[in-house]
Design a protein around this motif. Structure first.
Motif, short mmCIF file in Angstrom:
data_model
loop_
_atom_site.label_atom_id
_atom_site.label_comp_id
_atom_site.label_asym_id
_atom_site.label_seq_id
_atom_site.Cartn_x
_atom_site.Cartn_y
_atom_site.Cartn_z
N VAL A 674 2.17 -7.64 31.73
CA VAL A 674 3.32 -6.93 31.15
C VAL A 674 3.66 -5.66 31.93
N GLY A 675 2.87 -5.36 32.98
CA GLY A 675 3.17 -4.20 33.81
C GLY A 675 2.60 -2.89 33.32
N GLU A 676 1.66 -2.94 32.39
CA GLU A 676 0.98 -1.72 31.94
C GLU A 676 0.37 -1.01 33.14
N ARG A 677 0.39 0.33 33.11
CA ARG A 677 -0.14 1.09 34.25
C ARG A 677 -1.39 1.89 33.90
N ARG A 678 -1.65 2.10 32.63
CA ARG A 678 -2.75 2.98 32.23
C ARG A 678 -4.07 2.22 32.13
N THR A 679 -5.14 2.88 32.55
CA THR A 679 -6.47 2.28 32.43
C THR A 679 -6.96 2.40 30.99
N GLN A 680 -7.77 1.46 30.57
CA GLN A 680 -8.34 1.50 29.22
C GLN A 680 -9.50 2.48 29.13
N ASN A 681 -10.26 2.59 30.21
CA ASN A 681 -11.44 3.45 30.18
C ASN A 681 -11.58 4.14 31.53
N GLN A 682 -11.71 5.45 31.50
CA GLN A 682 -11.92 6.22 32.72
C GLN A 682 -13.39 6.62 32.80
N PRO A 683 -14.18 5.94 33.65
CA PRO A 683 -15.60 6.29 33.76
C PRO A 683 -15.80 7.76 34.08
N GLY A 684 -16.84 8.33 33.51
CA GLY A 684 -17.14 9.73 33.75
C GLY A 684 -16.47 10.68 32.78
N THR A 685 -15.78 10.11 31.77
CA THR A 685 -15.10 10.95 30.78
C THR A 685 -15.50 10.54 29.38
N ASP A 686 -15.25 11.46 28.43
CA ASP A 686 -15.45 11.17 27.02
C ASP A 686 -14.11 11.37 26.32
N ASN A 687 -13.89 12.58 25.81
CA ASN A 687 -12.61 12.87 25.15
C ASN A 687 -11.58 13.48 26.09
N GLU A 688 -11.95 13.69 27.36
CA GLU A 688 -10.99 14.21 28.32
C GLU A 688 -9.85 13.20 28.55
N TYR A 689 -10.16 11.94 28.32
CA TYR A 689 -9.20 10.86 28.49
C TYR A 689 -9.28 9.97 27.25
N PRO A 690 -8.16 9.40 26.79
CA PRO A 690 -8.19 8.58 25.56
C PRO A 690 -8.79 7.19 25.79
N ASN A 691 -10.05 7.15 26.17
CA ASN A 691 -10.71 5.88 26.44
C ASN A 691 -10.66 4.95 25.23
N TRP A 692 -10.36 3.67 25.50
CA TRP A 692 -10.39 2.62 24.49
C TRP A 692 -9.38 2.87 23.36
#
Length: 724
Positions: A674-692
């Protein structure tokens, strides 16, 4: 930790009592790193890891006593607590008997019947006699015949006045390939279930959405499987942990995925009760279309009371009978999880505080028993939630198979469990105390990784006949046609980090991988299922050989399959693998092509002084990938020389390349389609990135609803490629 150019320990070091003790317990005293660098494990790490295995090595005297105890126990033990047999071949099992004894052996099969064939015990020539406290022991061997059936049996040994029972695991050598895979391949989808929402969702994708996804995948794309994120059990109240890879229990299912309106008892509610549930669902409608963030806590705030309403309506006799049967089958494991949920709900979140209930009480504490008695209804509610979860996920798998899918659901098994979860709290003896699991330093993580999960104790596994592991695998296959095992190297060895130490100060602890792979073979064989092992990164050759011998598929990711900066054409990949373009720890194809991984890491400060080097490396990798696509006829050279606005053509080329691989399984990610660009999980982060917590959206950031998913032009073009 010492590092040198040598690749083996000196005879003098190997002769040291501490080193001999560690190796006798399966603890590595040295290892070779990712860059072929040799490391010898310091004494303090060995001592701490042995302590986590309940072996005191704190003083020279303690080490000598432990060595003597280990040797004596080996000599005196009639038979190992777990015995492995491979169907179709004889197995010689060592047994330790008194020198004047006439030992006998019998087998009780898994179904309770006696194995009627004669069992032969042979003396071994030139065996040394071992004396322990004035008693002399020698070694004989029991011959297990090749026709012993598949299953978990009980081996009973008698020798003089001593008796012993062992769990006898009799497994097939290989997992049979499905007929379509013997001379071909199957393709399917990869989905983060929570991210794909329909109009009927409660703000988060659920088991009803999974059922629809599976049926529509077959109907509109002719796919034969769907790999979903782990759906292991989580907390009973908010805040809910976003990561599916840090579960409370791997034995059970996350009941927040239940779709209330699919519960049979919902239709028997009175009008007022039914309306209350409709009103709760209506509050979640705006969440279903939010393209920015998944809000599990908002969902559970409305869904949990709705489920309580349905539960309170009670069960008709036939349904109660089914529920009672489930509770009996799930046994103490269900009591563990339900009780933990009750404690959490009444006493609050587990904390690393001596006054917190998770530290203060155990399953036998009077306070816990009293809580169960005082809240019997809530305890039953948590049992009921698990039953409904199993029913709904099982129904999704049945729907997939009835629609014609050859495999259906491929469930994902996480590496371990939360240190304050139900499994660790209820059965702490199953886990190492004082160590966590992680990874040693490598070129990607120079400090190593600590995953904060307590490792299973290999000694306890063997002593218990691997019962907990067997039940977990069996439970996963109850609702799936295949299981993907994250970090399958962990069945062979795990990096243990002593409590209080940095991740770099650890060592490998070895497991009986042959027995654990045999369990996988038994459970897959019983349901005609498949096993996929995530074996990315540096994997010892013996691991890949062992997986191949058991017909367990590995993983191949297009962006990772490269050597010295040159990408390996997929047509040259190994056949026994699940192939994909990308995975959940990197941006989808459209985002990767636009350097989303560089942008996010720069914004979060994860690159430090290496930002320019990382960006240059990413651009070089990008160019090398396109060159491979052009060289092998998957992409027109004009696209490589003029990429602007042509990302869809490149994504299609990536999948044309994937389709050309000989891999038995090939997976397409919905985010790519569908052309999504965002990663689901950014390794090395917790709440700095909206993982999952990223909902499914298209290239322009617009929400993609389940009802519209299969109308995507790019999805249809990729589908045509995969069916060509």
């Amino acid at each position: 930790m010492t590092m040198s150019q040598q690749h083996e320990e000196s005879p003098e070091r190997l002769a040291r009592p501490l080193v001999r003790l560690a190796q006798s317990m399966g603890v590595a005293t040295s290892y070779v790193g990712m860059s072929q660098d040799f490391h010898e494990i310091p004494d303090d790490v060995l001592i701490a890891v042995l302590a986590a295995l309940n072996v005191d090595a704190s003083t020279p005297q303690a080490i000598e006593q432990a060595l003597e105890r280990v040797n004596n126990e080996a000599a005196m033990r009639l038979v190992e607590p777990t015995v492995l047999h491979i169907v179709g071949s004889e197995t010689h099992v060592p047994i330790h008997v008194g020198i004047t004894d006439a030992p006998k052996a019998t087998i009780t099969l898994e179904n309770g019947d006696a194995y009627t064939s004669d069992l032969v015990i042979e003396p071994l020539p030139d065996v040394k006699v071992h004396e322990v406290n004035g008693t002399f022991f020698s070694t004989a061997q029991l011959v297990l015949p090749d026709d012993l059936p598949i299953g978990y049996h009980t081996l009973h040994i008698e020798s003089g006045d001593r008796t012993a029972d062992a769990t006898l695991i009799s497994a097939p050598q290989r997992i049979p390939l499905l007929n379509p895979l013997k001379n071909g391949s199957l393709w399917g989808w990869m989905a983060q279930l929570y991210s794909i929402r329909s109009q009927e969702s409660w703000g988060v994708g659920d088991f009803a959405d999974l059922r629809t996804l599976l049926m529509n995948s077959k109907r509109y794309t002719n796919a034969d499987f769907m790999l979903i994120n782990p759906v292991h059990a989580g907390e009973p109240v908010s805040p809910l942990t976003p990561s599916p890879y840090l579960p409370v229990s791997r034995r059970f299912i996350n009941f927040t995925y239940i779709h209330p309106e699919d519960i049979p008892e919902y239709y028997g509610l009175d009008d007022a009760a039914k309306q209350s549930i409709k009103d709760a669902h209506a509050k979640m409608e705006t969440y279903n279309t939010d393209p920015k963030l998944i809000d599990r806590d908002a969902m559970w705030l409305e869904k949990e009371p709705a489920l309580r309403t349905i539960f309170n309506a009670g069960l008709k006799p036939d349904r109660q009978k089914a529920f009672d049967a489930y509770k009996a089958q799930a046994g103490e494991d269900l009591e563990a999880y339900a009780t933990w949920c009750l404690c959490y709900a009444k006493w609050g979140k587990p904390e690393n505080d001596p006054n917190n209930w998770i530290k203060k009480y155990d399953k036998n504490s009077p306070e816990v028993q009293q809580l169960r008695e005082d809240n019997a209804d809530l305890l039953e509610f948590y049992r009921w939630l698990e039953w409904i979860s199993v029913e709904q996920m099982h129904a999704a798998q049945q729907a997939a198979r009835q629609a014609g899918m050859k495999i259906g659901i491929m469930s994902d098994m996480a590496v371990g469990v939360h240190p304050a979860g139900s499994e660790v709290w209820w059965n702490p003896e199953r886990f190492a105390n004082g160590a966590t699991v992680g990874a040693p330093p490598d070129m990607f993580n120079q400090q190593g990784q600590n995953w904060s999960q307590p490792p299973l104790n290999p000694v306890a596994l063997k002593e218990s006949g691997y019962k907990a592991y067997r039940e977990m695998v069996r439970g996963m296959f109850d609702c799936a046609g295949a299981v993907r095992i994250d970090h399958i190297l962990g069945l062979f060895r795990l990096w243990w980090i002593p409590e209080g130490q940095p991740a770099s100060n650890g060592t490998y602890v070895y497991y009986d991988h042959n027995t654990m792979l045999a369990i996988l073979a038994i459970e897959a064989n019983r349901v005609g299922g498949l096993i996929v092992g995530e074996d990315l990164g540096v994997v010892p050759s013996y691991v890949q050989q062992s997986l191949s011998e058991h017909a367990i598929l590995g993983c191949a990711v297009e962006w990772f399959e490269q050597m010295d900066g040159v990408f390996i054409p997929p047509k040259k990949w190994r056949p026994y693998a699940l192939a994909s373009v990308d995975n959940h720890d990197m941006p989808p194809a459209a985002g990767y092509l636009e350097y989303e991984h560089v942008r996010v890491r720069e914004e979060l400060g994860l690159l430090g002084e290496d930002s320019r080097a990382f960006e240059a490396s990413a651009k070089s990798e990008h160019r090398a990938m396109l060159q491979m696509l052009v060289d092998n006829g998957y992409l027109d050279v004009d696209v490589m020389n003029n990429e602007e606005g042509r990302w869809q053509e490149i994504v299609e080329a990536l999948y044309r390349a994937l389709k050309s691989s000989p891999c038995k399984l090939q997976a397409v990610s919905f985010v790519d389609a569908v052309g999504e660009r965002r990663t689901q999980n950014q390794p090395g982060t917790d709440n700095e990135y909206p993982n999952w917590r990223i909902p499914l959206a298209d290239y322009d950031g617009k929400n993609v609803a389940l009802e519209d998913l299969f109308d995507s032009d790019l999805l249809q073009r990729i589908t045509k490629i995969m069916n060509s």
